[in-house]
Design an enzyme around this catalytic site. Sequence first.
Site, PDB file in Angstrom:
ATOM      1  N   HIS A  88      15.697 -11.754  -9.362  1.00 49.66           N
ATOM      2  CA  HIS A  88      14.452 -11.041  -9.632  1.00 49.66           C
ATOM      3  C   HIS A  88      14.185 -10.933 -11.124  1.00 49.66           C
ATOM      4  CE1 HIS A  88      14.477 -10.099  -5.348  1.00 49.66           C
ATOM      5  NE2 HIS A  88      13.170 -10.095  -5.530  1.00 49.66           N
TER       6      HIS A  88
ATOM      7  N   CYS B 110       3.912 -16.769  -1.041  1.00 53.18           N
ATOM      8  CA  CYS B 110       3.967 -15.904  -2.223  1.00 53.18           C
ATOM      9  C   CYS B 110       5.293 -16.034  -2.963  1.00 53.18           C
ATOM     10  CB  CYS B 110       3.704 -14.447  -1.847  1.00 53.18           C
ATOM     11  SG  CYS B 110       4.931 -13.774  -0.732  1.00 53.18           S
TER      12      CYS B 110
HETATM   13  C1  PEP Z   1      10.405 -14.250  -1.686  1.00 57.59           C
HETATM   14  O1  PEP Z   1      11.488 -13.990  -1.184  1.00 57.59           O
HETATM   15  O2  PEP Z   1       9.975 -15.405  -1.823  1.00 57.59           O
HETATM   16  C2  PEP Z   1       9.563 -13.159  -2.209  1.00 57.59           C
HETATM   17  C3  PEP Z   1       8.339 -13.372  -2.601  1.00 57.59           C
HETATM   18  O3  PEP Z   1      10.133 -11.926  -2.288  1.00 57.59           O
HETATM   19  P1  PEP Z   1      11.157 -11.476  -3.451  1.00 57.59           P
HETATM   20  O4  PEP Z   1      11.242 -12.581  -4.458  1.00 57.59           O
HETATM   21  O5  PEP Z   1      10.625 -10.215  -4.026  1.00 57.59           O
HETATM   22  O6  PEP Z   1      12.426 -11.285  -2.707  1.00 57.59           O
END
Ligand code: PEP
Length: 753
Positions: A361, A673
């Site tokens: 993240h 996303c």
């Molecule tokens: C994903 O897992 O692609 C997502 C958009 O969620 P995060 O990156 O916040 O886990």
Amino acid sequence: MLTQLRDIVDHVAKAESLDDALALLVKNTRHSMHTECCSVYLMSNDNLRLELMATDGLKAKPKTVSLGIDEGLVGLVARTCEPLNLANASVHPSYKYIPSIAEYKFNSFLATPIIYRRQNLGVLVVQQKEKRQFTEIEESFLVTLSAQLAVVLAHAKAQESWSTQLQTSSTQQKQFKGISASNGVAIAPLWFDDAQPKVEAILPSSCLDIEQEQDRLGIAVELALKDFRRARKRFEQELNTETLAIFDLFTHLLNDPMLKGALKKQINQGDSAEWALRQVIESYAGRFERMSDSYLSERANDVRELGQRLLYFLNNEGKLDIDLSHPVILVTTQLTASMLASIPKDKLKAVISLEGAANSHAAILSRALGIPAIMGVEFNPTHYHKELAIVDGYSGSLYIKPTEALILEYVELQNEEAALSELITQDLDKPTLTQDGHRMKIHLNAGLSADSSIAVNQGVDGVGLYRTEIPFLLHQRFPSEEEQYLQYKSILETYPQKPVVMRTLDIGGDKPLPYLPIEEDNPFLGWRGIRFTLDHPDIFLLQLKAMVKANIGNENLSIMLPMISGIPELKQARILINQACEEVLSESNDHFSKPRIGMMVEVPSMLYLLPRVAGLVDFISVGTNDLTQYLLAVDRNNSRVSHVYESYHPAVLLALKQIVDTANQYNLPVSVCGELAGDPIGCLLLMGLGYQSLSMNTSNVAKIKYIIRQVTLAEVKHRVNILLHHDDAEKILADMILFFEKKELSGFIRAGK
Ligand code: PEP
Ligand code: MG
């Protein structure tokens, strides 16, 4: 045998310099194996030569002899990456007589390559006069020793204590390699922040709220305990039991009721947690120091180190001790999302994390902020604090003390980047159409920044993913319903008439809450996302109600559920959303419409259940970051396996195809996303697979719109259909690079140097 192995590796690891370490290695190995000669050769940086670094038995002096990789038996072992066990070495076709070594008196020869993570670091050799094959046991001893040694040597290399004659460079410039996590180029001084305040520097201070101070201490102890357990686990494969025992000792000390009691007592007397810590640690360390047993008296240092760690966690609220008078390249051990979120963007030219991978993240946040980032760089940052450096986020390269010529080259690159960024901002507010007139919807991923408001981006069709975690991460407690309500309302108001998809809390994994430590061996497979919120309906309902209330008067909210792995979770979450809506309805007289409900597809199980999901949700959005992690069974945060995390892996593409085809079949609106949507190659792959809606960080919007406008949907579909038959991600990437070249779009995927 195990003890001998451990002794050798221990001695080597503890030596003051690499030369001492290797001298000890050959001496102890020769002794343990009762042989007459042991030598070690290390590979040059260009992987073309092997230098004799230490020997116990050969005539030659270390560092006076080197062999080409294609020369002699040592070269053969390095080339084939296999052990070689010969009773009579001189009759082997690859044998080469080197006069300065004068090894004619030795007949038998056993050598193993020293390999660390597929990289050949050198060769370890034992020799004997007697013409005999070394036994299998001797061979496995040497193989095991080399494997253990490789870890120590790789570490020495990374810390730059590795300097052979062949590797000494005349230039001052240093280059290190990491994983590219966020594109772009930066030139600025490095700032190493190890966030380690010193216990001995704590001054007497008191506290106003004793209870709050006890809580702070309690949290710090929990975090430190968790950290020791994690560190122990991480090093389990690489360190021996004795070394690992230090972590057990820390855990034991931290659990010691006497120590805890002493700390609590000091705070009850009105001292701040820090001042209590200093007094108790010094008194404990003093007690150990006075013990006559030398082992016990040395434990005083462990107590001090423990104090140091506790202090770190007491102060570690995501704040960095950083001089912000001028912009820097930040270097940290483990970059966290909250660290990044708390530094003003204009002061941060780039970030370097010694640990972590491209889809953590923190890496996503760097991309969201448009800050070049490299993860998993192995170097010793204490040597280079405040030195001028260049970060090449495209290739993952770090240059320290760069030459004038290199600086000029990168300034040129920065100018090209600036020109490109001007080009792509044209027509930003217009819809995105391909050359053959197909409309792609472009949404925004938001919420990772510390700002409560969100950047207005006129060029988007709405917000496709609003991550709600950061406000939770930056607080010292769960935010109240009112605090959340105000935040969500300002976001919904920023995008009137446009859909805003808010995702419910997705903590856990690499986003643990500082005030709710969760102890798990596999956090990414653990108490994360919807699993946590369903287990905490109190927290979940509060968030849902804040969202639903914020939607009154805006009517543009969609609620999205993360980490759904089965239908029951979806049904339970829907019940709670209904409950929240009813409660808000009963409290309000305003006109009120229920939000749309969606689900993230990021756990592979949902691929099989999509037809059943169709009647339960209004839309789905694919989280490619987690979907890739779970499909390929590879931790998105672990630099050691980052090469296995392949976003263009054929299985990932086939899964994405299955999702879009099924969604279309059931008339279920679908978008993506994950980070793939904002990636220049990724966006075209997704478009070719049939996706018409993508959601990405604001820093990618202009670029992706521009790229889509330069192509026809027909040619992209044609290309992707061919790529789907490729067996490996590298081939898919190579073909896409050719496509970008053909379309004169290479500037967007500059592979770097
Ligand atoms: C994903 O897992 O692609 C997502 C958009 O969620 P995060 O990156 O916040 O886990
Ligand atoms: Mg996810």
